[in-house]
Design an enzyme around this catalytic site. Structure first.
Site, short mmCIF file in Angstrom:
data_model
loop_
_atom_site.label_atom_id
_atom_site.label_comp_id
_atom_site.label_asym_id
_atom_site.label_seq_id
_atom_site.Cartn_x
_atom_site.Cartn_y
_atom_site.Cartn_z
N ILE A 201 0.83 -1.20 0.00
CA ILE A 201 0.00 0.00 0.00
C ILE A 201 0.86 1.25 0.00
O ILE A 201 0.57 2.22 -0.72
CB ILE A 201 -0.96 -0.02 1.20
CG1 ILE A 201 -1.99 -1.15 1.03
CG2 ILE A 201 -1.66 1.32 1.37
CD1 ILE A 201 -2.80 -1.44 2.27
N LYS B 227 -3.60 -2.81 15.54
CA LYS B 227 -4.51 -1.91 14.83
C LYS B 227 -5.55 -1.32 15.79
O LYS B 227 -5.93 -0.15 15.66
CB LYS B 227 -5.20 -2.64 13.68
CG LYS B 227 -4.29 -2.91 12.49
CD LYS B 227 -3.79 -1.62 11.86
CE LYS B 227 -2.93 -1.87 10.63
NZ LYS B 227 -2.39 -0.64 10.05
N TYR C 227 -1.56 -8.57 14.97
CA TYR C 227 -1.90 -7.49 14.05
C TYR C 227 -3.17 -6.76 14.50
O TYR C 227 -3.21 -5.52 14.54
CB TYR C 227 -2.08 -8.05 12.64
CG TYR C 227 -2.43 -7.04 11.59
CD1 TYR C 227 -1.44 -6.26 11.00
CD2 TYR C 227 -3.75 -6.86 11.18
CE1 TYR C 227 -1.76 -5.32 10.02
CE2 TYR C 227 -4.07 -5.93 10.21
CZ TYR C 227 -3.07 -5.16 9.63
OH TYR C 227 -3.39 -4.24 8.66
N SER D 51 -7.43 -0.28 9.32
CA SER D 51 -8.02 -1.48 8.74
C SER D 51 -9.37 -1.71 9.41
O SER D 51 -9.62 -1.22 10.52
CB SER D 51 -7.10 -2.68 8.99
OG SER D 51 -7.76 -3.90 8.74
#
Length: 336
Positions: A15, A156, A152, A139
């Site tokens: 990204i 986040k 993860y 996300s």
């Protein structure tokens, strides 16, 4: 809005790489921060091809002093930082019980603290001018945890809380600095082949999958419209976040039933394959991973939700005109 100085972490691939290309197309001066030097060099070449100016700064975002020094180098070489975009992350695909404390610490230091350190470095300089924009790339998993990604998802979620707290402080101070967050869907990036995995099958993004350019367009829109607290990209992100807000327990059970198979393809993982958890993968052979992963044939290059979201103002105004016209017509008909 072109010609600004923009810092992008994680700029060497995925990204971040797609964001760098979009920034270069409109003539921004872009500072590329990441560990992988082959990817950084290739990203800088793409910036030059698209007419932008690039500054390569190899750095591990988990090192606060190194990140601050990188920010100083950017301002010395390119000028005052206008925008800072935090993208860099790493992860481990595994059941929670199979992740070591060292692995958990590393994911947290890069994926969460890397954002904190980048934000610190940016604010330290932006506050002197009382202007600037910081974009946290998040996300749907910043709200909704899924199996096999505890490290993860935890990072986040932490970014989400950090972002909200910082935003309230800046609002209290009536600061001219803007912070916003972009919540992304599943994206076809190289991460599924370069992060550490202890799964029996190769990892995959949960469909529907979007191309990195969709994510990049969402991030650039946030850069240009930082007054909104966060932006959602992709219909699946909207569905996930709304579903989690309305029926989180039901979603728990659904993900318990589907989340393991949906995140793996029918192909055995290679035991002990190299990964980028503690060192970049392009260090030995100079391989550039680029922006795209291996799921091009299954990934969407457009998002209707994104198109509507970016035009919410004009669309709302248009809807208002239609409604007003309808009301006027109805009133007129009754009078007759």
């Amino acid at each position: 809005m072109a010609g600004r100085v923009v810092v992008v972490t994680g700029a060497s691939g995925g990204i971040g790489r797609a964001v760098v290309r979009e920034l270069a197309r409109r003539g921004d001066r872009v500072a590329l921060l990441a560990r992988g030097e082959a990817g950084l060099a290739a990203a800088a070449a793409e910036v030059a091809e698209h007419g932008g100016e690039a500054l390569v700064v190899p750095v591990d975002v988990s090192d606060a002093e190194a990140v601050d020094a990188a920010a100083g180098q950017v301002e010395d070489r390119l000028g005052p930082i206008d925008v800072w975009v935090n993208v860099a992350f790493t992860s481990v695909f595994a059941r929670f019980g199979d992740i070591t404390p060292e692995e958990y610490r590393r994911v947290t230091e890069v994926t969460y603290l890397g954002y904190v350190y980048g934000t610190m470095a940016a604010l330290r300089r932006m506050k002197l001018r009382d202007r600037g924009t910081i974009v946290q790339v998040g996300s749907a998993l910043a709200y909704r945890g899924v199996p096999l990604q505890t490290a993860y998802c935890g990072a986040k979620h932490a970014i989400q809380g950090f972002h909200e707290s910082l935003r309230t402080e800046l609002l209290h101070d009536r600061s001219g600095i803007r912070v916003t967050m972009v919540q992304l869907p599943a994206v076809n990036t190289p991460q599924f082949g370069w992060v550490r995995s202890k799964l029996p099958q190769k990892a995959q993004p949960v469909p529907p999958i979007y191309q990195p350019e969709v994510a990049a367009r969402g991030i650039l829109h946030a850069v240009d419209h930082p007054g909104r607290r966060e932006w959602w990209v992709g219909g699946s992100t909207v569905g996930t976040l709304l579903g989690n807000a309305v029926a989180p327990a039901l979603l728990d059970r659904y993900l318990a039933r589907t989340g393991f198979d949906d995140q793996q393809v029918d192909e055995p993982e290679v035991a002990g394959r190299p990964d980028n958890l503690f060192a970049p993968l392009d260090g030995d052979d100079g391989h550039d991973f680029g922006a795209h992963g291996t799921f091009d044939d299954r990934s969407a290059s457009r998002s209707l939700q994104q198109w509507l979201s970016h035009r919410a103002g004009p669309l709302a105004a248009g809807a208002g005109v239609v409604v007003a016209g309808g009301v006027a017509a109805l009133v007129g008909a009754r009078r007759r």
